[in-house]
Every structure is written in C-alpha cells, then in structure tokens.
Design a protein around this motif. Structure first.
Motif, short mmCIF file in Angstrom:
data_model
loop_
_atom_site.label_atom_id
_atom_site.label_comp_id
_atom_site.label_asym_id
_atom_site.label_seq_id
_atom_site.Cartn_x
_atom_site.Cartn_y
_atom_site.Cartn_z
N LEU A 52 9.39 -30.76 8.70
CA LEU A 52 9.46 -31.81 7.69
C LEU A 52 10.64 -32.73 7.97
CD1 LEU A 52 8.37 -32.90 4.90
CD2 LEU A 52 10.15 -31.49 3.88
N ASP A 53 11.81 -32.16 8.19
CA ASP A 53 13.01 -32.96 8.45
C ASP A 53 12.88 -33.76 9.75
OD1 ASP A 53 14.13 -31.92 6.17
OD2 ASP A 53 15.44 -30.50 7.22
N GLU B 200 6.00 -43.13 0.52
CA GLU B 200 6.56 -41.81 0.23
C GLU B 200 5.47 -40.85 -0.25
OE1 GLU B 200 9.78 -41.11 -2.88
OE2 GLU B 200 10.89 -41.36 -1.01
N PHE C 28 2.30 -34.30 4.80
CA PHE C 28 2.91 -33.01 5.13
C PHE C 28 2.24 -31.87 4.37
CE2 PHE C 28 6.24 -35.64 6.93
CZ PHE C 28 6.53 -34.94 8.10
N TYR D 264 7.04 -41.56 7.58
CA TYR D 264 7.37 -42.48 6.50
C TYR D 264 7.47 -43.92 7.03
CZ TYR D 264 9.97 -44.83 2.80
OH TYR D 264 10.38 -45.72 1.84
N THR E 90 3.30 -39.91 2.64
CA THR E 90 4.02 -39.00 3.53
C THR E 90 4.05 -37.59 2.94
OG1 THR E 90 5.34 -40.85 4.35
CG2 THR E 90 6.16 -38.65 4.82
N ILE E 91 4.30 -37.48 1.66
CA ILE E 91 4.29 -36.17 0.99
C ILE E 91 2.91 -35.54 1.14
CG2 ILE E 91 4.30 -35.04 -1.29
CD1 ILE E 91 6.61 -37.00 -2.02
N TYR F 28 10.16 -34.82 11.39
CA TYR F 28 9.11 -35.85 11.47
C TYR F 28 9.02 -36.75 10.25
CZ TYR F 28 7.44 -33.56 15.67
OH TYR F 28 7.34 -33.05 16.94
N TRP F 29 9.77 -36.48 9.19
CA TRP F 29 9.67 -37.26 7.96
C TRP F 29 9.85 -38.75 8.22
CZ3 TRP F 29 8.23 -36.56 2.97
CH2 TRP F 29 8.51 -37.62 2.09
N ASN F 30 10.95 -39.15 8.86
CA ASN F 30 11.24 -40.57 9.06
C ASN F 30 10.18 -41.27 9.89
OD1 ASN F 30 13.55 -40.41 7.51
ND2 ASN F 30 14.90 -40.13 9.26
N ARG G 240 11.57 -31.90 -0.29
CA ARG G 240 12.17 -33.20 0.01
C ARG G 240 13.28 -33.54 -0.98
NH1 ARG G 240 13.66 -36.43 3.90
NH2 ARG G 240 13.60 -38.59 3.29
#
Length: 183
Positions: A22-23, A44, A51, A30, A47-48, A25-27, A170
């Motif tokens: 998650l950390d 956002e 994941f 997003y 993206t949530i 690939y988040w950016n 998150r």
C-alpha cells in the motif's frame, strides 16, 4: 527485499506485506487517477477501492505482469464502473465469502502506527487528527475513540469491510506522518 517477496507474503495474509505494498504503490495509483479524474476526492476513493479489490484478489495476481500495471488496470476498471454508474458512491457490494476473506487480512497486533498513536497526548492527538480529511477523521474516531470493530465500522458507514480496512490503514499512515513531522 524484492516486491515479489512482499507479494508472496501478502498472498499468505501477512499484514506487514499489505502495508508495504500500500505504501509503496499508493502515490503511483493515486497520481494516475488524479490525472484521469482531476478530482482529489474521487482519486482517493478510487485508490482506496483499488487497493481493497487488489488485496481481496491478490491470489489471482499473475507475476508475469508488473504489480503496478495490475493495480493500474484495477484502478481503471473502478473508474470506469464509477463513470458507468454515475453515482457519487464508489463502493461495490461484496459477497459474504469475499467479506470473510477481507476480514482475514486484519492483523489485530498493534502496528508501528498504532504504537505511535497511543503514545501521544490526547489533546495534541486530537489536533493532529483534525489535520486529516473528514473521512479519515471518522474512521480514526470510530476505531480508537468509540473502540468499534472493523465490522461495526463497516456497518456504521455502510461500506464493505475491506474498504474500511484500507481507509483505516491509510488514515493511520497519514496520522503517523503528521505526528512524526512535528517531532
């Protein structure tokens, strides 16, 4: 460690591996969605949801493809679903079996973010929480101040359990970053 190691660990239900993915690939996910939607809130939410779906279906991931490509494909599909439905809500109904599978992802042992959150002075912590977006404030409030279970939060918010878990993960990460940046 290689990403493939974290993916294999996540397939086994390792919460640390899920957090890392998650950390990591988040950016990217997003940012991709922000370019497509030009809306921070929609990006956002998508993206949530991305994941959430990816973690629910991680066993189906084909390692012949890049993991970020797989995530982006999921994000595109979530966005297309949003456009097709033309609704403000992005959440899909999941079966009881999928719900149970998402429930099994949860690791009840305190993470580094949990430890950091509980160490802080309550009034100062409340100030930090107010810096989060409202939907993150809400899940933090329900989980840590009303001491609701993930399932109770899902019912209260009328959202799938997996979405609640991703939002809370998150929210904790963002809150930990806010706290660490002020120290």
């Amino acid at each position: 460690m290689e990403i493939s190691h974290y993916i294999e660990q996540a397939k086994k239900g390792d919460q640390v591996a899920f957090t890392f993915l998650l950390d990591h690939y988040w950016n990217e996910v997003y940012g991709f969605m922000l370019k497509r939607t030009e809306n921070e809130t929609d990006s956002e939410d998508i993206t949530i949801e991305t994941f959430s779906k990816a973690f629910d279906k991680i066993a189906t991931y084909n390692p012949e493809f890049q993991f970020n490509t797989w995530l982006i494909a999921i994000a595109k599909n979530v966005h297309i679903d949003l456009l097709r439905k033309k609704k403000s809500t992005l959440f899909v109904e999941i079966t009881d079996e999928e719900d149970q599978q998402a429930y099994n992802i949860a690791d009840s042992s305190p993470s580094a973010e949990d430890d950091l959150i509980t160490e802080q002075n309550l009034s100062r912590l409340l100030q930090y929480i107010k810096e989060l977006k409202p939907h993150y404030q809400e899940v933090i409030q329900l989980r840590y101040f009303q001491e609701m279970s993930y399932q109770e939060i899902a019912e209260q918010l009328q959202e799938p359990l997996s979405n609640v878990k991703i939002k809370l993960l998150r929210a904790k990460k963002l809150l930990a970053e806010i706290i660490e940046s002020t120290q």
